[in-house]
Design an enzyme around this catalytic site. Sequence first.
Site, PDB file in Angstrom:
ATOM      1  N   PHE A  90      75.743  10.438  22.600  1.00 25.57           N
ATOM      2  CA  PHE A  90      76.536   9.239  22.826  1.00 25.57           C
ATOM      3  C   PHE A  90      76.132   8.185  21.798  1.00 25.57           C
ATOM      4  O   PHE A  90      74.967   7.802  21.725  1.00 25.57           O
ATOM      5  CB  PHE A  90      76.327   8.729  24.257  1.00 25.57           C
ATOM      6  CG  PHE A  90      76.773   9.729  25.288  1.00 25.57           C
ATOM      7  CD1 PHE A  90      78.094   9.788  25.691  1.00 25.57           C
ATOM      8  CD2 PHE A  90      75.867  10.624  25.836  1.00 25.57           C
ATOM      9  CE1 PHE A  90      78.506  10.722  26.627  1.00 25.57           C
ATOM     10  CE2 PHE A  90      76.265  11.560  26.774  1.00 25.57           C
ATOM     11  CZ  PHE A  90      77.591  11.608  27.171  1.00 25.57           C
ATOM     12  N   VAL A 132      71.359   9.618  24.114  1.00 28.77           N
ATOM     13  CA  VAL A 132      71.940   8.299  23.898  1.00 28.77           C
ATOM     14  C   VAL A 132      71.249   7.650  22.706  1.00 28.77           C
ATOM     15  O   VAL A 132      70.016   7.581  22.666  1.00 28.77           O
ATOM     16  CB  VAL A 132      71.764   7.422  25.158  1.00 28.77           C
ATOM     17  CG1 VAL A 132      72.317   6.026  24.929  1.00 28.77           C
ATOM     18  CG2 VAL A 132      72.420   8.080  26.363  1.00 28.77           C
ATOM     19  N   CYS A 133      72.011   7.186  21.742  1.00 34.89           N
ATOM     20  CA  CYS A 133      71.452   6.515  20.566  1.00 34.89           C
ATOM     21  C   CYS A 133      70.801   5.210  21.002  1.00 34.89           C
ATOM     22  O   CYS A 133      71.470   4.303  21.523  1.00 34.89           O
ATOM     23  CB  CYS A 133      72.535   6.251  19.541  1.00 34.89           C
ATOM     24  SG  CYS A 133      71.949   5.327  18.108  1.00 34.89           S
ATOM     25  N   SER A 134      69.517   5.077  20.772  1.00 35.70           N
ATOM     26  CA  SER A 134      68.780   3.901  21.236  1.00 35.70           C
ATOM     27  C   SER A 134      69.255   2.615  20.562  1.00 35.70           C
ATOM     28  O   SER A 134      69.432   1.592  21.231  1.00 35.70           O
ATOM     29  CB  SER A 134      67.279   4.094  21.027  1.00 35.70           C
ATOM     30  OG  SER A 134      66.981   4.294  19.657  1.00 35.70           O
ATOM     31  N   ALA A 191      72.537   1.649  21.977  1.00 39.11           N
ATOM     32  CA  ALA A 191      72.371   1.292  23.392  1.00 39.11           C
ATOM     33  C   ALA A 191      71.818  -0.114  23.543  1.00 39.11           C
ATOM     34  O   ALA A 191      72.345  -0.915  24.319  1.00 39.11           O
ATOM     35  CB  ALA A 191      71.451   2.307  24.077  1.00 39.11           C
TER      36      ALA A 191
END
Length: 130
Positions: free
Chosen positions: A41, A79-81, A84
């Site tokens: 994501f 999830v791409c930090s 995010a």
Amino acid sequence: MSLSYTLVVTSPLYGKQGSATALNFANALVAEGHQLKTVFFYLDGVTNSLSTSLPASDEVDIHQCWIELKNNSGCELLVCSAAAYRRGVVAKEDLENQAVESFNMSHQFTMSGLAEMATAMLSSDRVVQL
């Protein structure tokens, strides 16, 4: 012939059709016997990991559907930090490192970076972005 896939989701949880389309595509892959290794994501797609989304009772709970897909297929939900954090999505593990009071990312998703996305892409037969 069975292929392995990495799916990159850049569409928000609601408001556009992309996440629902990606979810339908992922379920179709698994139903056809393909291996879905990773769903990554990225950009607005990180909102799919929000445990605080509360869709109306007559709407599909896309967030919960991603979790069911993970449980049924064994895929990773990454999830791409960086994306995010820019969008206010925080994992429980990040509470100590970030200046926030609470987390809102589901524990079924894993905070990661672009390096993990690249690794997933290189180890898959196909990469699809929706």
